[in-house]
Design an enzyme around this catalytic site. Structure first.
Site, PDB file in Angstrom:
ATOM      1  N   SER A  87       0.820  -1.208   0.000  1.00  0.00           N
ATOM      2  CA  SER A  87       0.000   0.000   0.000  1.00  0.00           C
ATOM      3  C   SER A  87       0.856   1.261   0.000  1.00  0.00           C
ATOM      4  O   SER A  87       0.464   2.310   0.499  1.00  0.00           O
ATOM      5  CB  SER A  87      -0.918   0.006   1.225  1.00  0.00           C
ATOM      6  OG  SER A  87      -0.118   0.007   2.404  1.00  0.00           O
ATOM      7  N   ALA A  94       3.300   4.029  -2.367  1.00  0.00           N
ATOM      8  CA  ALA A  94       2.978   4.890  -3.508  1.00  0.00           C
ATOM      9  C   ALA A  94       2.711   4.079  -4.775  1.00  0.00           C
ATOM     10  O   ALA A  94       1.778   4.368  -5.526  1.00  0.00           O
ATOM     11  CB  ALA A  94       4.124   5.876  -3.750  1.00  0.00           C
ATOM     12  N   CYS A 125       8.603  10.107   3.038  1.00  0.00           N
ATOM     13  CA  CYS A 125       9.555  11.205   2.861  1.00  0.00           C
ATOM     14  C   CYS A 125       9.277  12.349   3.824  1.00  0.00           C
ATOM     15  O   CYS A 125      10.118  13.229   4.018  1.00  0.00           O
ATOM     16  CB  CYS A 125       9.491  11.776   1.448  1.00  0.00           C
ATOM     17  SG  CYS A 125       9.519  10.552   0.159  1.00  0.00           S
ATOM     18  N   ALA A 180       5.023  -5.787 -11.454  1.00  0.00           N
ATOM     19  CA  ALA A 180       5.685  -5.316 -10.237  1.00  0.00           C
ATOM     20  C   ALA A 180       6.020  -3.839 -10.414  1.00  0.00           C
ATOM     21  O   ALA A 180       6.282  -3.369 -11.525  1.00  0.00           O
ATOM     22  CB  ALA A 180       6.952  -6.116  -9.957  1.00  0.00           C
ATOM     23  N   TYR A 187      13.136  35.791 -17.602  1.00  0.00           N
ATOM     24  CA  TYR A 187      13.902  36.629 -16.677  1.00  0.00           C
ATOM     25  C   TYR A 187      13.047  37.721 -16.046  1.00  0.00           C
ATOM     26  O   TYR A 187      12.280  38.393 -16.728  1.00  0.00           O
ATOM     27  CB  TYR A 187      15.082  37.289 -17.410  1.00  0.00           C
ATOM     28  CG  TYR A 187      15.660  38.471 -16.672  1.00  0.00           C
ATOM     29  CD1 TYR A 187      16.266  38.287 -15.433  1.00  0.00           C
ATOM     30  CD2 TYR A 187      15.580  39.755 -17.185  1.00  0.00           C
ATOM     31  CE1 TYR A 187      16.788  39.377 -14.727  1.00  0.00           C
ATOM     32  CE2 TYR A 187      16.098  40.849 -16.490  1.00  0.00           C
ATOM     33  CZ  TYR A 187      16.700  40.646 -15.263  1.00  0.00           C
ATOM     34  OH  TYR A 187      17.200  41.710 -14.569  1.00  0.00           O
TER      35      TYR A 187
END
Lengths: 435, 435
Positions: free
Chosen positions: B8, B10, B42, B269, B413
């Site tokens: 389960s 990501a 993370c 996978a 820019y």
């Protein structure tokens, strides 16, 4: 050997520095009407708003700095004529050249209306303009900004921040018509309206009212009291000297080939005064950006130094910081595509600039324009991390990245700086799902 | 038709959502050992440091949310075996499938040293790990972080911010060896040292000391008193179930083809458990990133739904926010190139994140790696606007942009967000000048 460069803006001075970098021997003379050189006109609104402390701060180099590198800059000097490989100065002096660079830039377009010569009417082009505005606004309460391009909106925000009442008048039916579509422009306008800035769209300025100085403006038959008027109505290439030199003038500006050579031997041109090619449509266009001027200046400098360097077609990648907002666009807009009857697809997403749960993330709106399954344009509005995404799209458009590739492209991820799925990919996916 | 997804993370949840998005009929079951799902591992360091308020905040969705979309998530359930198109659960129950997705992820690598089972030794992988660390650290003063990868350094900073003494121990001679060269890594280490974090490089952890709980560590024959040890020593793919299912295992992880199919029919996978192809070297590698997992999950979901979608080779674009620093890398490093005897050129510049005169601009260091005149790698350290530049380089490397093109590429820019010359172009120019 001597190279004379006319103009001390980004194109002229970059050409001078680049040429010197590749050639130690060449005599290099820059001739400029300006008193101050090597400053960024794009910075003027940020001095007005007070973020940058003074106009002196935005001057990056002096003529003495250039002198040390063997580049003579003749300030407050006009080039009157070009004939027989000689430039005639306002003093009457004639200087011979082996190479000439026309980097004469552009001038603000002043609409031919009554009252444009009144005290309190300003353009936003030179450092002197900025200084005058900063002085004059001290005694003002209400300002009208004519033109809702990037410089107009940046100035509008600056005046509001300084406590003035601000009215923006724009002939087009939207703000930022050069690089945003109406739906995206609406977001910017709503933001500025939320700060108290007023807008009149789809109407031209008819008249500036007042005896000696500005007292009001007339728009659509109605009078608005203001004590200052800013003309941010675009620029026009300065092509007079090029004409005198016999250079071919195109539809918009000085005609140049891919090496930025004019039609006259040994005369190059760079910056706001030249016309360039639009990468998407293949048509001639203008690219009055500091970034374009620098890139062209480099190409000219290198070519005079004997390197073969070409200037590619442009996407007119633009970015503007208006208050808290960062607003960018690159390539084809839907509006421009429709005008030219180019069939396109659109993908638009609202996302966040950081992971949903990470503090400080702000809204990010991304609109992609696709043609024949390739990305050809993008518009982004957000509060952070917009400019580099515009640059990323510039690379993607230049390299003909497909919408499919963009939807699966590898991007980095960490919660403080990104969502796990890059919003550009999400916008691309939206286009794919339409098929 | 039924698809079972094991895992389960990501990859697994993205595969489930994507498949559902393209196929309303398919029965979809996610089997996971985890109690909490749909959170971002993370984010753990940022909860530890206190920027994110609680671990509950980083949970994006619950099993109930998935149920509403017709996806059954069986939490705290282990898949013991795969045989004859059936998954055997820990309960003994066997569920038949038409398609199986192995998204079994990875497990932290625990170095086989004495003391690794002591109280006060933690890994940083699951939300539970994070909760335990947050609780235990309340009674700690000194922590050793073993491993100076992104997660290690993010944790080191978090502990320091929380007032602990921090010692980082790394076997490699530099920090962030996966995506930075030593010269760039030194900048990151110097920054963290300036905050008071201590480093031991080029030395392995020999032993964790203590009776019941951590009292110290032994490194290079020397004892360091610490009351907590964080093992951030990398991850290893979880391939046991794939082996039982008869899937071919490669050098690093589960072998898959470009459609992410394993060697066994109808078994896919995705995520940390699979091995992928390095875009630059063409060799097999791992890509244990949330962003890769999401991209692979999408590919698997689409393929099971009948769309033909491929997963391209990777550049392992990485970004880490360590305190104020934003540190990123993509593609080939000079270190890796030298190891593989790939001839490269390097261009490195120090620049600013805004125009020189615009307040708030910070240092930006950009290093480009070129091979055969193409950009093949980039490393960037700064305080803002790093992540999107890594993404830009990812596009540039993928599309085989030459160093020359990169040096003249069109970029936007404005003084508040950029220097007029994009530092990436300046770094490219440095490489050109070497020729």
């Amino acid at each position: 050997m001597r190279t004379i460069i006319i103009g001390s803006g980004a194109a002229g001075l970059t050409a001078a520095s680049t040429l010197r970098g590749y050639n130690e021997e060449m005599e290099i003379i820059v001739v400029t009407k300006d008193k101050y050189i090597a400053y960024s006109p794009c910075a003027i609104p940020y001095v007005i708003e007070g973020t940058i402390k003074s106009f002196e701060d935005i001057i990056m180099r002096t003529p003495e700095d250039y002198k040390k590198r063997g580049i003579d800059v003749l300030t407050e000097t006009e080039a009157k004529d070009v004939r027989d490989n000689k430039v005639e100065l306002s003093s009457g002096e004639k200087i011979e050249f082996d190479y000439l660079v026309l980097a004469t830039g552009s001038s603000p377009f002043i609409p031919p209306i009554e009252g444009r010569e009144l005290e309190g009417v300003f353009k936003v082009k030179s450092l002197e303009d900025g200084k005058k505005i900063l002085e004059y606004m001290k005694n003002c309460e209400k300002v009208a900004v004519i033109g809702a391009g990037a410089i107009g909106l940046e100035m509008a925000y600056a005046f509001k921040k300084r406590g003035l009442d601000v009215l923006v008048v724009e002939m087009a039916p939207q703000v930022l018509p050069r690089f945003l579509d109406p739906d995206m422009a609406e977001v910017v306008k709503n933001y500025l309206e939320s700060l108290g800035i007023k807008f009149i769209l789809s109407k031209p300025l008819e008249k500036i009212l007042g005896k000696d100085k500005v007292e009001g403006i007339l728009v659509d038959g109605q009078t608005y009291d203001v004590d200052m008027v800013i003309l941010a109505t675009g620029v026009r290439p300065n092509i007079e000297l090029a004409k005198k030199a016999g250079c071919k003038i195109g539809k918009y500006g000085i005609e140049v080939d891919e090496y930025l050579r004019t039609s006259v031997k040994n005369i190059y041109a760079a910056g706001d005064c030249v016309e360039v090619i639009d990468m998407i449509t293949g048509e001639k266009t203008l690219s009055p950006f500091g970034s374009t001027a620098v890139r062209q200046g480099r190409v000219v400098g290198k070519n005079i130094a004997g390197l073969k360097e070409t200037f590619p077609p442009v996407l007119n990648a633009a970015i503007s910081k208006i208050g808290e907002l960062e607003v960018g666009g690159v390539g084809l807009t839907a509006v421009a595509a429709n005008l030219k009857r180019i069939p396109i697809n659109i993908g638009k997403v609202k996302a966040l600039s950081r992971a949903r749960y990470y503090p400080g993330g702000r809204e990010l709106i991304i609109k992609l324009v696709a043609k024949d399954n390739l990305v050809v344009g993008g518009q982004i509005i957000g509060y952070e991390r917009v400019a580099e995404r515009i640059d990323l799209l510039s690379v993607a458009i230049t390299k003909k990245v497909s919408i499919k590739e963009l939807s699966t492209m590898e991007f980095c991820y960490a919660p403080p700086v990104k969502m796990v799925k890059e919003p550009i990919s999400l916008a691309a996916e939206k286009i794919l799902k339409q098929e």
